[in-house]
Scaffold this motif. Structure first.
Motif, PDB file in Angstrom:
ATOM      1  N   PRO A 244     -86.044  99.760 -26.376  1.00 14.40           N
ATOM      2  CA  PRO A 244     -85.429  99.472 -27.677  1.00 14.40           C
ATOM      3  C   PRO A 244     -85.691  98.069 -28.211  1.00 14.40           C
ATOM      4  O   PRO A 244     -85.842  97.880 -29.419  1.00 14.40           O
ATOM      5  N   HIS A 385     -91.326 100.520 -33.661  1.00 13.87           N
ATOM      6  CA  HIS A 385     -90.024 100.187 -34.218  1.00 13.87           C
ATOM      7  C   HIS A 385     -89.775  98.695 -34.144  1.00 13.87           C
ATOM      8  O   HIS A 385     -90.566  97.941 -33.545  1.00 13.87           O
ATOM      9  N   TRP A 387     -86.229  95.977 -33.457  1.00 14.70           N
ATOM     10  CA  TRP A 387     -84.841  95.881 -33.003  1.00 14.70           C
ATOM     11  C   TRP A 387     -84.191  94.747 -33.777  1.00 14.70           C
ATOM     12  O   TRP A 387     -84.639  93.603 -33.710  1.00 14.70           O
ATOM     13  N   ARG A 428     -81.793  99.920 -34.418  1.00 13.16           N
ATOM     14  CA  ARG A 428     -83.223 100.159 -34.233  1.00 13.16           C
ATOM     15  C   ARG A 428     -83.771 100.808 -35.499  1.00 13.16           C
ATOM     16  O   ARG A 428     -83.193 101.764 -36.014  1.00 13.16           O
TER      17      ARG A 428
END
Length: 461
Positions: A244, A385, A387, A428
Motif C-alpha cells: 500500500p 497507485h 498512498w 490509497r
C-alpha cells in the motif's frame, strides 16, 4: 429513544449516495441502533422531498455495505453486525463515479483487441489436453517450462518442477498460506499490508502480526523480535512497490529479512505480482532465501486483467504440500487461459505489454504530480497507485465519504491496516483504473478536498 431522521438540508448530489452516507454515519455513531426499523421507501421520500427511486437506491447501497437488511413484507432494519469485511474498492463501477478505488493496470482498446486475437488463435490451435484433460501433469509440462523462462525475467532461476500454475496471484497466495501456516499459527507481515490477508486469516484459521515498516518496507529487527517473542511460522512480504505505501525494498534489506527467516526457520511468502514491471529493483526474496521462499507472481496487473494466470514457485520442502493444497482448492488453473499466457510469453507479447504498461503508468504519475503539487504522498514511478497520508483533523471515513459525494471513489487506508499500533489516516488512490481525463478530474477533487475546511467536510456528511 427518539428515532433519528435524515436532515434534508444536508442532501447533496448524487442524492441517493448522500442519503446513504447520512444513514451510515448515524448507524456508526449509534444514533440508529441495531434492529431499528427504517421508514418505508415512500415515507422517507415524502419526508425528504425525494423520489422513491432515490430512496430505494440509497437503501440498496446500505444493504450492499451490510448496514441494513431488507425483509419482504416487514421493511428495512439496521444490522450493525457485519458478517464479512468490506473490500477497500467499489465492488462494481457506478456510472457517475470516477473509480480510483480498485487497483488495476492501465487498459485501452488495444488490450481488448489483443485478447480477441488471442482467442481467435486459440480457436484454431486448441489442444485436446487443454480442452479435455482433468490431469494437471498432462496439461501443464510445456507451460511450466515456459513459466521458467518468464521467471528468469523476474530474477529467478527455477526448475519447472517447482512451479505451480494458478488462476492468478490470489489463488497462489492462498495456496502458499495453506501450505505453511496451519490453523492456530501466526503469520507476520507489514503493519500496512495486503487487504486480503485479513479475511484470509479468519477463513484459514491463522493469526496475523503486523510489523513496523519504514521507507523500504518491513524492518528486519521487528521481524527478529516477533520471532523471539511469538511462534511465528511464516512471514508474508510485498517488497516491490505493490504494498500500500508503494515502497521498494533494496538488496541489503531483502538479504537481512532472509537471514532472520533462516535464523528462526520460518517460511517466506513473497507477493511479487508486478514482476518485471518494476525497473531497477533488487532480486526477489526467493533469490536470497530459495530454500524457504514461496514466490507468487501473475499477469493480471501488468499485462491485462482478463489474463488470470499466476505462477507459484515453491522450494523442494514445500512442493508436495503446495501441489496437494492446490488440488483441493483449485484443482488446476484454467487450461485455455494458460495457453494464451504461454503463447504471449513465448512470442514476446507479454513483455511488450509490460513495457507499454510501464510507460503508461509513468504518464499517470506525472499527472498525479501535476494535480497534487505540494501535497505529500508516497509513490514509485512504476506503482499502480499512490498512498496519501491525510493532514491533521481529517478522518478517513469523512474524507472518503466526501470524495464519494463529489463523484470520486478512493480506498480507505484502514482496509490495509494489520497492526493495531499508532495509525495515521491515509487513502490509497489507483492511477490505472480510469482514463487519463478521469484521473485528472478525480485527483482534482482530491486536491480541493485537501485544501478545504475540514469542518465543512464533517458538516456535509
Amino acid at each position: 429513544m427518539t428515532f433519528w431522521r435524515p436532515d434534508p438540508a444536508l442532501i447533496r448530489r448524487p442524492a441517493y449516495l448522500s442519503l446513504a452516507e447520512q444513514i451510515a454515519r448515524a448507524i456508526h455513531d449509534g444514533r440508529l441502533e441495531s434492529g431499528a426499523r427504517l421508514p418505508t421507501h415512500r415515507r422517507m421520500a415524502d419526508d425528504l422531498k425525494l423520489s422513491v427511486q432515490t430512496v430505494s437506491r440509497a437503501y440498496e447501497e446500505l444493504i450492499r455495505r451490510g448496514l441494513i437488511s431488507g425483509e419482504i413484507g416487514r421493511g428495512s432494519f439496521v444490522q450493525t453486525q457485519r458478517k464479512e469485511p468490506d473490500p477497500p474498492y467499489l465492488p462494481e463501477r457506478l456510472g457517475e463515479v470516477i473509480d480510483l478505488s480498485i487497483l488495476k493496470p492501465v487498459c485501452e482498446p488495444m488490450h481488448l483487441e489483443k485478447m480477441k486475437q488471442a482467442l481467435g488463435w486459440l480457436s484454431e490451435n486448441l489442444t485436446s489436453s487443454a480442452a479435455l484433460s482433468f490431469r494437471p501433469n498432462v496439461v501443464f509440462p510445456r507451460h511450466r517450462a515456459i513459466a521458467a523462462d518468464w521467471l528468469r525475467g523476474c530474477g529467478l532461476e527455477v526448475s519447472p518442477q517447482n512451479i505451480s500454475i494458478t488462476n492468478g496471484a490470489t489463488a497462489g497466495m492462498t495456496v502458499a498460506l495453506m501450505s505453511v501456516a496451519p490453523p492456530g499459527s501466526i503469520v507476520a507481515t507489514e503493519a500496512i499490508g495486503h487487504h486480503t490477508l485479513i479475511p484470509l486469516a479468519t477463513y484459514l484459521g491463522f493469526d496475523l502480526e503486523g510489523l513496523a515498516i519504514d521507507d523500504e518496507g518491513m524492518i528486519p529487527e521487528a521481524l527478529d523480535e516477533a520471532c523471539r517473542k511469538s511462534p511465528i511460522r511464516a512471514v508474508f512480504v510485498q517488497p516491490s512497490v505493490i504494498n500500500p505505501t508503494a515502497t521498494l525494498m533494496g538488496s541489503v534489506r531483502r538479504s537481512q529479512i532472509a537471514e532472520v527467516a533462516r535464523r528462526h526457520d520460518i517460511a517466506i511468502i513473497e507477493n511479487d505480482v508486478l514482476g518485471p514491471l518494476v525497473q531497477d529493483r533488487a532480486p526477489p526474496m526467493a533469490y536470497f532465501a530459495p530454500e524457504r521462499t514461496l514466490y507468487v507472481t501473475s499477469f493480471t496487473k501488468i499485462v491485462v486483467p482478463g489474463l488470470r494466470v499466476g505462477y507459484l514457485v515453491a522450494p523442494d520442502r514445500y512442493v508436495a504440500a503446495v501441489a496437494n493444497r492446490h488440488l483441493v482448492s483449485n484443482w488446476m488453473a484454467t487450461p485455455m487461459v494458460v495457453e494464451i499466457a504461454s503463447r504471449w510469453v513465448a512470442d514476446g507479447t507479454a513483455m511488450e505489454l509490460v513495457r507499454w504498461q510501464r510507460e503508461a503508468l509513468r504518464r499517470r504519475h506525472e499527472i498525479a504530480t501535476e494535480m497534487l503539487g505540494g501535497v505529500g504522498y508516497l509513490a514509485h514511478r512504476d506503482s499502480l497507485h499512490i498512498w496519501l497520508p491525510l493532514p491533521d483533523q481529517r478522518t478517513e471515513e469523512g474524507f472518503v465519504s466526501q470524495a464519494r459525494l463529489q463523484g470520486v471513489a478512493i480506498a480507505p487506508g484502514v482496509s490495509f491496516r494489520i497492526s493495531q499500533g499508532e495509525w495515521q489516516p491515509a487513502v490509497r488512490i489507483s492511477l490505472g483504473s480510469t482514463t487519463e481525463g478521469e484521473l485528472r478530474a478525480g485527483l482534482g477533487v482530491v486536491a480541493k478536498l485537501l485544501l478545504g475546511d475540514p469542518e465543512l467536510l464533517l458538516l456535509a456528511i
